[in-house]
Enzyme design. Structure first.
Site, PDB file in Angstrom:
ATOM      1  N   GLU A 209       0.832  -1.210   0.000  1.00  0.00           N
ATOM      2  CA  GLU A 209       0.000   0.000   0.000  1.00  0.00           C
ATOM      3  C   GLU A 209       0.864   1.257   0.000  1.00  0.00           C
ATOM      4  O   GLU A 209       2.028   1.211   0.383  1.00  0.00           O
ATOM      5  CB  GLU A 209      -0.939   0.002   1.217  1.00  0.00           C
ATOM      6  CG  GLU A 209      -0.252  -0.310   2.519  1.00  0.00           C
ATOM      7  CD  GLU A 209      -1.243  -0.697   3.624  1.00  0.00           C
ATOM      8  OE1 GLU A 209      -1.559   0.186   4.414  1.00  0.00           O
ATOM      9  OE2 GLU A 209      -1.661  -1.860   3.683  1.00  0.00           O
TER      10      GLU A 209
ATOM     11  N   LYS B 234       2.520   4.691   1.233  1.00  0.00           N
ATOM     12  CA  LYS B 234       2.811   5.290   2.542  1.00  0.00           C
ATOM     13  C   LYS B 234       2.389   6.747   2.435  1.00  0.00           C
ATOM     14  O   LYS B 234       3.038   7.555   1.772  1.00  0.00           O
ATOM     15  CB  LYS B 234       4.298   5.175   2.862  1.00  0.00           C
ATOM     16  CG  LYS B 234       4.642   5.633   4.257  1.00  0.00           C
ATOM     17  CD  LYS B 234       6.072   5.250   4.611  1.00  0.00           C
ATOM     18  CE  LYS B 234       6.397   5.590   6.045  1.00  0.00           C
ATOM     19  NZ  LYS B 234       6.272   6.994   6.376  1.00  0.00           N
TER      20      LYS B 234
ATOM     21  N   ASP C 104       1.692  10.542   3.234  1.00  0.00           N
ATOM     22  CA  ASP C 104       2.503  11.515   3.959  1.00  0.00           C
ATOM     23  C   ASP C 104       1.611  12.504   4.702  1.00  0.00           C
ATOM     24  O   ASP C 104       1.324  13.593   4.223  1.00  0.00           O
ATOM     25  CB  ASP C 104       3.425  12.235   2.973  1.00  0.00           C
ATOM     26  CG  ASP C 104       4.628  12.830   3.676  1.00  0.00           C
ATOM     27  OD1 ASP C 104       4.783  12.593   4.894  1.00  0.00           O
ATOM     28  OD2 ASP C 104       5.408  13.534   3.013  1.00  0.00           O
TER      29      ASP C 104
ATOM     30  N   TYR D 117      -5.326   2.299   7.661  1.00  0.00           N
ATOM     31  CA  TYR D 117      -4.374   1.261   7.282  1.00  0.00           C
ATOM     32  C   TYR D 117      -4.171   0.178   8.318  1.00  0.00           C
ATOM     33  O   TYR D 117      -3.368  -0.715   8.101  1.00  0.00           O
ATOM     34  CB  TYR D 117      -3.038   1.861   6.841  1.00  0.00           C
ATOM     35  CG  TYR D 117      -2.395   2.824   7.810  1.00  0.00           C
ATOM     36  CD1 TYR D 117      -1.993   2.417   9.069  1.00  0.00           C
ATOM     37  CD2 TYR D 117      -2.171   4.147   7.431  1.00  0.00           C
ATOM     38  CE1 TYR D 117      -1.392   3.311   9.941  1.00  0.00           C
ATOM     39  CE2 TYR D 117      -1.578   5.038   8.302  1.00  0.00           C
ATOM     40  CZ  TYR D 117      -1.186   4.612   9.561  1.00  0.00           C
ATOM     41  OH  TYR D 117      -0.602   5.487  10.419  1.00  0.00           O
TER      42      TYR D 117
ATOM     43  N   LYS E 253      11.050   3.547   1.156  1.00  0.00           N
ATOM     44  CA  LYS E 253      11.030   5.008   1.005  1.00  0.00           C
ATOM     45  C   LYS E 253      11.442   5.417  -0.406  1.00  0.00           C
ATOM     46  O   LYS E 253      12.438   4.939  -0.935  1.00  0.00           O
ATOM     47  CB  LYS E 253      11.977   5.656   2.031  1.00  0.00           C
ATOM     48  CG  LYS E 253      11.548   5.459   3.485  1.00  0.00           C
ATOM     49  CD  LYS E 253      10.256   6.166   3.815  1.00  0.00           C
ATOM     50  CE  LYS E 253      10.423   7.596   4.248  1.00  0.00           C
ATOM     51  NZ  LYS E 253      11.024   7.810   5.531  1.00  0.00           N
TER      52      LYS E 253
ATOM     53  N   CYS F 173      18.504  42.393 -23.017  1.00  0.00           N
ATOM     54  CA  CYS F 173      18.494  40.948 -23.257  1.00  0.00           C
ATOM     55  C   CYS F 173      19.931  40.412 -23.234  1.00  0.00           C
ATOM     56  O   CYS F 173      20.802  40.943 -23.936  1.00  0.00           O
ATOM     57  CB  CYS F 173      17.844  40.656 -24.612  1.00  0.00           C
ATOM     58  SG  CYS F 173      18.002  38.930 -25.103  1.00  0.00           S
TER      59      CYS F 173
ATOM     60  N   CYS G 184      20.677  39.355 -27.155  1.00  0.00           N
ATOM     61  CA  CYS G 184      20.699  40.268 -28.307  1.00  0.00           C
ATOM     62  C   CYS G 184      20.784  41.740 -27.916  1.00  0.00           C
ATOM     63  O   CYS G 184      20.754  42.610 -28.790  1.00  0.00           O
ATOM     64  CB  CYS G 184      19.471  40.037 -29.180  1.00  0.00           C
ATOM     65  SG  CYS G 184      17.958  40.654 -28.430  1.00  0.00           S
TER      66      CYS G 184
ATOM     67  N   CYS H  86      12.160  39.956 -23.721  1.00  0.00           N
ATOM     68  CA  CYS H  86      13.093  40.614 -24.619  1.00  0.00           C
ATOM     69  C   CYS H  86      12.256  41.164 -25.770  1.00  0.00           C
ATOM     70  O   CYS H  86      11.405  40.465 -26.322  1.00  0.00           O
ATOM     71  CB  CYS H  86      14.098  39.593 -25.133  1.00  0.00           C
ATOM     72  SG  CYS H  86      14.850  40.043 -26.692  1.00  0.00           S
TER      73      CYS H  86
ATOM     74  N   CYS I 194      16.191  38.305 -32.197  1.00  0.00           N
ATOM     75  CA  CYS I 194      16.977  37.767 -31.083  1.00  0.00           C
ATOM     76  C   CYS I 194      17.289  36.301 -31.375  1.00  0.00           C
ATOM     77  O   CYS I 194      16.378  35.495 -31.587  1.00  0.00           O
ATOM     78  CB  CYS I 194      16.190  37.907 -29.775  1.00  0.00           C
ATOM     79  SG  CYS I 194      16.964  37.056 -28.390  1.00  0.00           S
TER      80      CYS I 194
END
Ligand code: IVH
Length: 678
Positions: free
Chosen positions: A117, A119, A121, A229, A318, A412, A415, A430, A436
């Site tokens: 199953e 885990k 968090d 669980y 984990k 920029c 360019c 830009c 460019c």
């Protein structure tokens, strides 16, 4: 008043609301529209207001009660709440099963059954039911003593105030995890940011903070869920002999369990479960930090027993951490296809989410300000799945004197054109457009990409070379490349050049949708391009349409309509299109087909599970383009269910109702048979 003494109507209404609550929050299978639920709920509220003596503690209206008077009281767990040992790779998982077989006196290769199953968090909690009524909720605390959070667990809709059905023990302690949904967490933090409140670091902290509120009204507003669980104390009744059967029984009593619970025996099956869940991880609506493998049979669990604070019969596998600490060495500025300037943090390389990361996006200047980031800072980088790593937090305590403020450029970096930021927009751009080189390069990469013209063999590196050697500046230059020119480039052999030229030639024959997408108009993705192509049929009609007309196209809002209209209003863009047509790029055009004449007109489809080849949004777009409706739930009206991997209750329901089910592969073949290019 006790529930069985209530007038029948009230009792029935409570039961009906309970059933809908269970279907919605525990089974994920609502059977009535939300508005109807609200109406029933209102009705109950009215009756209870007029007759306060009819209000029972288990009534759906009584989830939010008063604050506990003396703060949180402590609760000593009758059976301690344990933690789990960890495994970090397949070898450690293999050793775990080997140890188990040894302890049980079984041959190494004897395969016993495990429950597998996710885990979750969040935070571990215990719920106590007496005669089916929820009487207490407690945090795990240190495993021996926790806190009384009854007033808060009552507000969580997936926790029944009264167990459903029958056959449950007189006293039943259920254990599980309370967690916050990712989407709810994001929305909550966005709201907090707006009003200048403190932000939560992650959904787990948010869940922990929410459950430890004195005021249950606050908890009630937080998007929390609970999955069970395990069980703790069981008295005055029986539970099955194994874990999986027990969890299923808990589910039938109204408690939520995780849908990804499976049984597996050999290591190969466990590894494929790991593989599958790792891929699914980022699509899950809640966070998981690994998987848990438990010996399924309770007798075997008992024989294996515990060491210190963890059972010998279970292990947590984990996943690699998705967050890590590292240092920002410098901040550089990248220029995107539409000229957007994105600050990128160059990091001291760090292992996170399973790979070594040395760059992380900082999005824009607002984000740098929000983070309070300086060059030289120690930061937390987050990397989930294939998503671009990002800096999520600055550890200001670790800031040194050498740290330097980030200065956003005014010109920029590629360019030297002016960088502009439009009022109200977070992004600076830009102003050089296709003059460019960076924008030109990105535009070309987009033009040849898989979902656009799909010129396989013309990769990023080659475009880089072609742009810097000034062999290609505009899209149509691609079509005038010659064998002689290409052969002069490094690492371009006779065969690869021939192949590339053949691909360029072949892909001139394209579709209108691909061509529109390839133009790289701001915010015009594949789905929008496809809708435009289906609804207009001719490119010249798209070009001629004004913003108002464009807004009538499926999924085109005012912003996209504006981007489209202004793109086609610029003469140089029309020139680009003409030059491509002249170079031989072509696509079939024709009158759009009336909706009722489409192949799937009037059909209702449901997509469920993970679609690995195309993803849900693409599948949905294809179906809509063919005239089908895509619905979120399975009912008698559903014509077909497309079930990807890990499909759950919707698939079962479709099978129960005898509705046609297609696997993803079958679906792709079906689409192709209808002429869709997948
Ligand atoms: S079983 C004796 N199953 O992980 C077994 N725990 O590191 C006790 N957790 O405190 C736990 N998902 O908060 C189990 N499917 C799951 C779980 C799970 C999350 C948490 C739980 C526990 C911690 C142990």
């Amino acid at each position: 008043m006790s529930v069985d003494k209530l007038p029948q109507e009230i009792q029935q209404l409570c039961e009906e609301l309970d059933l809908h609550n269970y279907r919605y929050h525990v089974l994920d299978e609502p059977s009535i529209p939300d508005a109807h639920y609200d109406k029933l709920f209102k009705q109950l509220q009215v009756w209870e207001k007029d007759n306060p003596e009819w209000v029972s503690a288990q009534s759906p209206t009584q989830r939010v009660g008063a604050k506990p008077k003396n703060g949180f009281s402590q609760i000593t767990h009758e059976m301690p709440m344990l933690s789990l040992d960890n495994a970090f790779d397949g070898a450690e998982l293999g050793e775990f099963s080997k140890r188990i077989n040894e302890r049980l006196g079984l041959a190494v290769d004897k395969e016993i059954e495990y429950a597998c199953e996710p885990k979750l968090d969040g935070i571990a909690v215990s719920l106590l039911y007496e005669k089916g009524v929820l009487i207490r909720g407690a945090t795990r605390g240190d495993g021996t003593v926790g806190e009384d959070i009854t007033h808060n667990v009552r507000t969580i809709a997936s926790i029944p105030l009264k167990l459903r059905g029958e056959g449950y023990p007189d006293k039943l302690e259920v254990r599980g995890e309370i967690y916050m949904l990712k989407a709810g967490f994001k929305a909550m933090n966005e709201q907090a940011a707006k009003i200048g409140d403190k932000l939560f670091v992650n959904p787990r902290n948010a869940a922990a903070g929410s459950i430890r509120q004195l005021d249950p009204r606050i908890t009630a507003r937080r998007p929390l869920e609970m999955c069970c669980y395990s069980v703790g104390v069981v008295e005055g009744g029986e539970i099955p002999e194994d874990h999986i059967a027990t969890l299923k029984l808990l589910n039938s009593w109204g408690l939520k369990i995780n849908p990804h619970l499976i049984s597996a025996s050999g290591i190969a099956d466990k590894l494929s479960y790991i593989e599958k869940m790792q891929q699914l991880r980022d699509q899950l609506p809640y966070e998981i930090d690994g998987l848990v493998f438990k010996v399924n049979n309770y007798h075997l669990q008992q024989r294996l027993g515990f060491i210190s604070r963890a059972p010998r019969w279970a292990i947590a596998y984990k996943f690699p951490a998705q967050e890590a600490l590292t240092k920002v060495e410098k901040v550089e500025f990248q220029v995107g296809r539409t000229g957007a300037i994105t600050p990128v943090a160059r990091l001291t390389p760090v292992f996170v989410g399973g790979v070594t990361v040395s760059n992380a996006t900082l999005h824009n200047m607002d984000e740098i300000e929000r983070l309070g980031l300086k060059v030289g800072d120690t930061v937390v980088v987050h990397r989930a799945g294939d998503v671009i790593p990002k800096v999520v937090r600055v550890i200001t305590e670790k800031r040194t004197e050498n740290s330097e403020a980030v200065v956003f450029p005014t010109l920029c970096p590629v360019c030297d054109s002016q960088i502009v930021r439009i009022e109200g927009e977070a992004i600076s751009r830009c102003s050089g457009g296709l003059t460019c080189a960076a924008q030109r390069k990105e535009a070309l990469i987009h033009y040849v990409s898989k979902k656009a013209l799909d010129i396989d063999g013309l990769g990023e590196k080659l475009i880089d070379t072609l742009v810097s050697k000034e062999m290609v500046a505009k899209f149509d230059d691609i079509y005038y490349l010659t064998k002689t020119n290409l052969m002069r480039l490094e690492r371009m052999g006779d065969k690869s050049v021939d192949k590339l030229l053949a691909t360029i030639e072949r892909t001139k024959q394209t579709t209108l949708a691909r061509f529109i997408y390839a133009l790289g108009i701001r915010e015009v993705g594949e789905a929008t391009a496809r809708n435009l192509s289906v609804e207009f049929g001719f490119l010249d009609r798209v070009i001629a349409a004004d913003a108002e007309r464009l807004e009538q196209v499926t999924d085109v809002g005012p912003i996209v309509a504006k981007h489209l209209a202004s793109f086609f209003a610029q003469a140089h863009n029309i020139e680009v299109i003409e030059s491509l047509r002249k170079a031989g790029v072509n696509w079939p055009e024709g009158e759009p087909i009336a909706v009722e004449e489409l192949a799937l007109a009037g059909k209702v489809y449901v997509l469920t599970g993970t679609l690995e080849m195309m993803g849900r949004s693409e599948a949905k777009a294809h179906l809509q383009e063919l005239g089908a409706k895509v619905s979120g739930s399975v009912s008698k009206k559903t014509d077909c269910v497309v079930a990807g991997s890990a499909a759950g209750s919707k698939l079962t329901k479709a099978q129960d109702l005898g509705i046609e089910v297609l696997t993803e592969q079958e679906f792709v073949l079906f689409l192709q048979s209808l002429g869709v290019v997948v």
